[in-house]
Design a protein around this motif. Structure first.
Motif, short mmCIF file in Angstrom:
data_model
loop_
_atom_site.label_atom_id
_atom_site.label_comp_id
_atom_site.label_asym_id
_atom_site.label_seq_id
_atom_site.Cartn_x
_atom_site.Cartn_y
_atom_site.Cartn_z
N LEU A 5 -42.90 32.88 4.59
CA LEU A 5 -43.56 33.03 3.22
C LEU A 5 -44.13 31.75 2.63
CD1 LEU A 5 -44.37 34.62 0.70
CD2 LEU A 5 -42.05 34.43 -0.15
N LEU A 6 -43.16 30.39 2.94
CA LEU A 6 -43.62 29.10 2.58
C LEU A 6 -44.88 28.91 3.07
CD1 LEU A 6 -42.40 26.69 0.81
CD2 LEU A 6 -41.50 25.88 2.95
N ASP A 7 -44.94 29.03 4.58
CA ASP A 7 -46.01 28.74 5.13
C ASP A 7 -47.14 29.55 4.94
OD1 ASP A 7 -47.17 27.30 7.63
OD2 ASP A 7 -47.44 29.43 8.33
N ALA A 8 -47.19 30.89 4.49
CA ALA A 8 -48.10 31.60 4.08
C ALA A 8 -48.92 31.13 2.67
CB ALA A 8 -47.87 33.38 3.93
N ILE A 9 -47.96 30.77 1.71
CA ILE A 9 -48.47 30.16 0.44
C ILE A 9 -49.15 28.86 0.80
CG2 ILE A 9 -47.62 29.45 -1.46
CD1 ILE A 9 -45.36 31.38 -1.77
N GLY A 10 -48.55 27.94 1.50
CA GLY A 10 -48.93 26.79 1.85
C GLY A 10 -50.33 26.77 2.38
N GLU A 11 -50.65 27.76 3.28
CA GLU A 11 -51.99 27.96 3.85
C GLU A 11 -52.96 28.50 3.17
OE1 GLU A 11 -52.87 26.70 7.20
OE2 GLU A 11 -51.19 25.36 6.44
N HIS A 12 -52.69 29.27 2.20
CA HIS A 12 -53.57 29.98 1.50
C HIS A 12 -54.39 29.14 0.73
CE1 HIS A 12 -54.94 33.08 -1.40
NE2 HIS A 12 -54.55 34.08 -0.56
N LYS A 13 -55.79 29.29 0.69
CA LYS A 13 -56.75 28.46 0.07
C LYS A 13 -56.84 28.49 -1.50
CE LYS A 13 -59.73 28.87 4.20
NZ LYS A 13 -61.14 29.08 4.68
N SER A 14 -56.32 29.38 -2.00
CA SER A 14 -56.40 29.40 -3.48
C SER A 14 -55.14 29.14 -4.25
CB SER A 14 -57.40 30.80 -4.01
OG SER A 14 -56.51 31.82 -3.46
N LEU A 15 -54.19 28.96 -3.49
CA LEU A 15 -52.59 28.83 -4.27
C LEU A 15 -52.20 27.59 -3.93
CD1 LEU A 15 -50.78 32.10 -2.64
CD2 LEU A 15 -51.78 31.82 -4.87
#
Length: 544
Positions: A5-15
């Motif tokens: 989850l941490l990786d997904a948030i960190g890689e999300h362009k608008s978060l």
């Protein structure tokens, strides 16, 4: 256990992922976003100790009705199912959702990845509906790594708040129209009604007293804003509250620290109305009085539009009386013969020179009440404080959240004891170059504890004075890369505040040394009414 989850948030362009140094700080920061913007802030922590460290912030959000979403990592779901009766099913495994159950609106533990969109939608809806509050999602590692067809979810439509009719407020309108000494009493839950609330006060020229959480709701009302009432309230606010013959309570749970020891007596010989959206709160502490279960904003709007009040104004005699009380009972008159810096006078000066501050964030301790008594907020400024839980260690992480959201200067107010609890977040302040001006009020004691020990323990100051190490706070802030100075004398105050604001966008720290024996005054002793303040009269200034 939270890495996918941490990786997904960190890689999300608008978060925007903000890496705090401690999970407790992340929890307080997420709660602050909910306080400021009426939307759920989000904090995450790994399984076991990481998730458990979120609990203080979760409790604070729950007690103060703040929307927030807290996510904990968890061991793989199949490990829990293999050993359902074991004490622990894997490294750092802990029943995070079960621990949080009493202090959240709901908990969720998805067992399969396809459940995630529905659970997140429901979590948002529950957090924001009716009386807002935090929700918890306990996320097993294998579920985080599962396949989900949806790439996003729609923000759910929230239930429409039931509108209030003229008939619902008829009793309030009747009692207000008959009142000779009306006041409005506002708490922090009315924060989303600030504009309408101020219109109500100005339209009918009704003075306002507040809880600490409601001070920024009433900000900018000039002489109609009387200040904070209650156990550590101002002499002016407690006097006005005691003399009023009509009290409309909006957005406050009105606990004993506000009403005094005898809530039934509070409602005698006056018309009292308590508006709250939660039936569990409205009128429960005040058996004599009237209640209306409704949304504050709807009630305020309906009263303001009520035709029967079209020609109503609070009597001029009452307004003159309130003005005289305000003039005579300035918090700076509460002490005489102080050596060095008087804390109330300091915060009065800080307030006058800090128009650029977007918010004041106050930690728990004596400094809470000095600041609440003497800060004069303008209409744009917010005051942030953990009021229900009253947790030490909130101010610096809450200031980080406020600074990230507003992108304007924030003033954090801490004590020499409370600053130690989350001081590691100074690294976050420096890393993100946040314009946070920290005030450390240093009385070399845990002042609130010491004051109570003076009253009930004959001056035995166990763990409040002898248990507090004297730290060089300027050296600590300098070590993090934050310019810091210390002052001890009243003549230094104005120049020090000017220094604090020399570079508005730069984080700076001002340590203010005050006498250890200074206490919050006036104070309402336990078991007394709010009119029974001690000392009975201010030692300085005029008397009425």
């Amino acid at each position: 256990m939270i890495a996918p989850l941490l990786d997904a948030i960190g890689e999300h362009k608008s978060l925007n992922l903000v890496a705090m140094s401690h999970e407790q700080s992340a929890a307080f920061a997420a709660e602050t976003e909910g306080r400021l913007f009426e939307r759920p802030g989000v904090a995450i922590g790994t399984s076991g100790p990481g998730a458990i460290n979120l609990v203080s912030g979760i409790a604070s959000a729950y007690f103060d009705s703040i929307p927030a979403l807290y996510v904990g990592g968890q061991v793989q779901s199949y490990l829990e199912m293999l050993l359902p009766e074991s004490r622990q099913s894997g490294l750092q495994q802990c029943d995070f959702a079960g621990m949080c159950a009493p202090i959240v609106k709901a908990t969720y533990s998805p067992k399969k990845a396809p459940q995630i969109p529905e659970i997140l939608t429901e979590a948002y809806r529950v957090s924001m509906s009716d009386r807002p509050g935090p929700v918890v999602v306990d996320f097993p590692l294998d579920v985080q790594m599962g396949e989900v067809q949806q790439v996003s979810i729609e923000v759910p439509k929230l239930p429409v708040t039931k509108s209030v009719s003229s008939g619902d407020v008829a009793g309030i309108v009747r009692d207000l129209y008959s009142a000779h000494r009306p006041i409005l009493f506002v708490g922090g839950v009315a924060r989303n009604s600030r504009r309408n609330f101020r219109k109500l006060s100005r339209t009918f020229r009704i003075p306002v007293v507040s809880t600490i959480a409601g001070l920024d709701v009433a900000a900018g009302l000039n002489n109609l804003q009387i200040g904070m009432c209650g156990m550590y309230g101002t002499r002016a606010a407690n006097t006005v509250m005691s003399e009023a013959d009509f009290v409309l309570i909006l957005g406050s749970r009105v606990d004993h620290a506000v009403l005094g020891a005898d809530p039934a007596r509070f409602a005698q010989k006056r018309a009292v109305w308590h508006v709250d959206i939660d039936p569990a709160e409205a009128g429960k502490r005040m058996k004599i009085g009237n209640t209306l279960i409704a949304d504050c904003n709807s009630v305020i709007s309906t009263i303001t539009k009520e035709n029967k009040l079209s020609d109503f104004k609070a009597p001029q005699e009452w307004i003159r009386r309130v003005d005289a009380i305000l003039e005579s009972y300035n918090p700076s008159f509460e002490r005489t013969g102080i050596k060095g810096i008087d804390p109330n006078s300091f915060f009065e000066s800080l307030s006058k020179r800090s128009a650029r501050a977007r918010a004041f964030v106050v930690d728990a301790g004596h400094h809470t009440w000095y600041a609440a008594q003497s800060l004069k907020l303008n209409e744009k400024q917010r005051l942030i404080s953990s009021t229900g839980l009253h947790a030490c260690g909130t101010a610096i992480p809450a200031s980080i959240s406020a600074a990230l959201n507003f992108r304007e200067p924030i003033v954090a107010i801490v004590g020499d004891g409370s600053v130690q609890l989350n001081i590691q977040e100074l690294a976050t302040v420096v890393r993100d170059d946040l314009p946070i001006k920290t005030i450390v009020m240093n009385n070399r004691t845990h002042g609130s504890v010491r004051q109570l020990q003076t009253e009930i323990s004959q001056g035995r100051f166990h763990a409040s004075t002898w248990g507090l190490a004297e730290i060089d706070n300027t050296a600590i802030f300098n070590a993090y890369g934050i310019p810091a100075i210390r002052i001890c004398e009243s003549y230094e105050v104005e120049n020090a505040i000017a220094w604090l604001w020399e570079e508005p966008s730069q984080p700076r720290m001002l340590e203010v040394a005050i006498e250890t024996a200074i206490e919050v005054t006036p104070v309402v002793p336990f078991g007394r009414q709010i009119s029974a303040m001690q000392p009975a009269k201010p030692p300085g200034g005029p008397s009425i």
